[in-house]
Design a protein around this motif. Structure first.
Motif, PDB file in Angstrom:
ATOM      1  N   UNK A 133      32.392 -24.519   6.423  1.00 49.27           N
ATOM      2  CA  UNK A 133      32.349 -23.187   5.440  1.00 49.27           C
ATOM      3  C   UNK A 133      32.066 -23.648   4.150  1.00 49.27           C
ATOM      4  N   UNK A 134      32.616 -25.173   3.926  1.00 42.27           N
ATOM      5  CA  UNK A 134      32.312 -25.639   2.528  1.00 42.27           C
ATOM      6  C   UNK A 134      30.795 -26.054   2.370  1.00 42.27           C
ATOM      7  N   UNK A 135      30.106 -26.681   3.244  1.00 40.06           N
ATOM      8  CA  UNK A 135      28.715 -26.626   3.416  1.00 40.06           C
ATOM      9  C   UNK A 135      28.021 -25.356   3.232  1.00 40.06           C
ATOM     10  N   UNK A 136      28.243 -24.335   3.792  1.00 36.73           N
ATOM     11  CA  UNK A 136      27.574 -22.885   3.825  1.00 36.73           C
ATOM     12  C   UNK A 136      27.613 -22.581   2.200  1.00 36.73           C
ATOM     13  N   UNK A 137      29.000 -22.749   1.717  1.00 37.33           N
ATOM     14  CA  UNK A 137      29.183 -22.410   0.193  1.00 37.33           C
ATOM     15  C   UNK A 137      28.358 -23.373  -0.663  1.00 37.33           C
ATOM     16  N   UNK A 159      25.317 -21.696  15.992  1.00 39.59           N
ATOM     17  CA  UNK A 159      26.136 -22.697  16.782  1.00 39.59           C
ATOM     18  C   UNK A 159      27.417 -22.642  16.707  1.00 39.59           C
ATOM     19  N   UNK A 160      27.983 -21.448  15.873  1.00 40.62           N
ATOM     20  CA  UNK A 160      29.336 -21.169  16.195  1.00 40.62           C
ATOM     21  C   UNK A 160      29.990 -21.752  15.264  1.00 40.62           C
ATOM     22  N   UNK A 161      29.647 -22.668  14.376  1.00 46.24           N
ATOM     23  CA  UNK A 161      30.298 -23.547  13.404  1.00 46.24           C
ATOM     24  C   UNK A 161      31.109 -22.457  12.416  1.00 46.24           C
ATOM     25  N   UNK A 162      30.319 -21.289  12.129  1.00 52.73           N
ATOM     26  CA  UNK A 162      31.075 -20.489  11.015  1.00 52.73           C
ATOM     27  C   UNK A 162      30.553 -19.166  11.709  1.00 52.73           C
ATOM     28  N   UNK A 163      31.356 -18.321  11.120  1.00 52.83           N
ATOM     29  CA  UNK A 163      31.093 -16.669  11.481  1.00 52.83           C
ATOM     30  C   UNK A 163      30.186 -16.249  10.340  1.00 52.83           C
ATOM     31  N   UNK A 164      29.573 -15.001  10.806  1.00 50.96           N
ATOM     32  CA  UNK A 164      28.737 -14.088   9.841  1.00 50.96           C
ATOM     33  C   UNK A 164      29.308 -13.988   8.620  1.00 50.96           C
ATOM     34  N   UNK A 165      30.592 -13.499   8.603  1.00 50.70           N
ATOM     35  CA  UNK A 165      31.348 -13.114   7.342  1.00 50.70           C
ATOM     36  C   UNK A 165      31.459 -14.377   6.347  1.00 50.70           C
ATOM     37  N   UNK A 166      31.509 -15.635   7.007  1.00 50.41           N
ATOM     38  CA  UNK A 166      31.423 -16.603   6.130  1.00 50.41           C
ATOM     39  C   UNK A 166      30.277 -16.924   5.383  1.00 50.41           C
ATOM     40  N   UNK A 167      29.255 -16.518   5.910  1.00 45.07           N
ATOM     41  CA  UNK A 167      27.904 -16.661   5.004  1.00 45.07           C
ATOM     42  C   UNK A 167      27.849 -15.542   4.363  1.00 45.07           C
ATOM     43  N   UNK A 168      28.140 -14.234   4.608  1.00 44.41           N
ATOM     44  CA  UNK A 168      27.767 -13.322   3.746  1.00 44.41           C
ATOM     45  C   UNK A 168      28.763 -12.994   2.503  1.00 44.41           C
ATOM     46  N   UNK A 169      30.098 -13.634   2.752  1.00 45.30           N
ATOM     47  CA  UNK A 169      30.957 -13.534   1.690  1.00 45.30           C
ATOM     48  C   UNK A 169      30.816 -13.942   0.143  1.00 45.30           C
ATOM     49  N   UNK A 170      30.117 -15.001   0.175  1.00 41.63           N
ATOM     50  CA  UNK A 170      29.468 -15.574  -1.475  1.00 41.63           C
ATOM     51  C   UNK A 170      28.301 -14.860  -1.680  1.00 41.63           C
ATOM     52  N   UNK A 171      27.759 -14.009  -0.656  1.00 40.21           N
ATOM     53  CA  UNK A 171      26.375 -13.369  -1.228  1.00 40.21           C
ATOM     54  C   UNK A 171      27.061 -12.031  -1.549  1.00 40.21           C
ATOM     55  N   UNK A 172      28.175 -11.518  -1.155  1.00 40.52           N
ATOM     56  CA  UNK A 172      28.785 -10.050  -1.663  1.00 40.52           C
ATOM     57  C   UNK A 172      28.852 -10.239  -2.997  1.00 40.52           C
ATOM     58  N   UNK A 173      29.508 -11.442  -3.621  1.00 42.84           N
ATOM     59  CA  UNK A 173      29.988 -11.591  -4.921  1.00 42.84           C
ATOM     60  C   UNK A 173      28.562 -11.717  -5.869  1.00 42.84           C
ATOM     61  N   UNK A 174      27.595 -12.399  -5.412  1.00 40.74           N
ATOM     62  CA  UNK A 174      26.233 -12.563  -5.961  1.00 40.74           C
ATOM     63  C   UNK A 174      25.629 -11.271  -6.172  1.00 40.74           C
ATOM     64  N   UNK A 175      25.662 -10.124  -4.990  1.00 37.15           N
ATOM     65  CA  UNK A 175      25.026  -8.886  -5.257  1.00 37.15           C
ATOM     66  C   UNK A 175      25.804  -8.090  -6.161  1.00 37.15           C
ATOM     67  N   UNK A 176      27.209  -8.177  -6.247  1.00 36.07           N
ATOM     68  CA  UNK A 176      27.814  -7.511  -7.173  1.00 36.07           C
ATOM     69  C   UNK A 176      27.548  -7.762  -8.889  1.00 36.07           C
TER      70      UNK A 176
END
Length: 239
Positions: free
Chosen positions: A108-112, A141-158
């Motif tokens: 999750x940290x690496x995705x961020x 791979x199951x290392x993270x869920x889709x919401x883990x990827x999209x959470x920071x994008x939500x803030x950027x889109x706002x």
């Protein structure tokens, strides 16, 4: 109720004396966040009517898919050296005292970090393809869920910065085109469609949102969430 976005459906203005229609279309592509590589490729192709905006847009969409497919096939040689393959990490997780997988926490940290790095680049660097491939790899791979990827994008889109919003939309488009089912389902969910609709208050961003929705709807995606796009497009047409 919240006002509907003011989507710009007006035809491009007529060229000024000494100016061809391609100049106007090219400027529109720049305003919508298309990188120089895509705009140059459509000219060099030599098979596209550069005076027809719809033909130009459709060719660029097909070109982006083609480029991303090629990069996917060679992703093993293109892997960023600063990030270890998430699939390798997911095979042997260790557990902390709290019972949570350390591998998941690190992933999750690496995705961020990937997303932060992408959006901190200079504005001239809008190529999201490598980041997109790595994010898809983490989810597949199951290392993270889709919401883990999209959470920071939500803030950027706002954010109200048009360039940032367009960059988020380009990244979302890449995630959908790469065909990871979990990500596609989440991006096509009603809450994400509503977020994109809200971001479309700006005419430039709104135009890009509608284009992506129409394109996604034409893809061979068997997802019940596609009905959300149909409903949103109908709402835009009624506005």
């Amino acid at each position: 109720s919240e006002p509907s976005p003011d989507f710009d459906r007006k035809a491009p203005p007529s060229p000024k004396p000494g100016e061809c229609k391609w100049d106007l279309i090219n400027q529109r592509l720049i305003d919508m966040g298309y990188p120089e590589e895509d705009r140059a490729a459509v000219v060099l192709a030599g098979t596209v009517d550069l005076e027809n905006e719809l033909d130009v847009m459709e060719w660029i969409s097909r070109h982006q898919v083609s480029v991303q497919c090629k990069r996917t096939r060679h992703s093993t040689t293109l892997a960023a050296p600063s990030f270890t393959s998430p699939r390798a990490k997911a095979t042997s997780p260790s557990f902390s005292a709290s019972g949570l997988s350390k591998t998941s926490k690190i992933a999750r940290k690496e995705v961020d970090a990937l997303i932060t790095d992408l959006f901190m680049r200079p504005e001239s660097s809008d190529d999201c393809s490598m980041c997109c491939l790595l994010l898809c790899d983490y989810v597949a791979s199951g290392a993270v869920g889709p919401k883990d990827v999209l959470r920071p994008l939500k803030k950027l889109l706002e954010q109200k910065q048009i360039h940032t919003q367009l960059k988020v939309l380009n990244l979302l488009n890449g995630l959908v085109l790469n065909g990871v089912p979990q990500l596609t389902t989440e991006i096509l969910s009603k809450k994400w469609v509503d977020r994109m609709l809200k971001a479309g208050q700006s005419p430039v961003v709104g135009q890009r949102v509608v284009e992506l929705w129409r394109h996604w709807r034409e893809l061979d995606v068997c997802d019940p969430q596609l009905s959300n796009l149909t409903a949103a497009l109908e709402k835009c047409n009624q506005a």
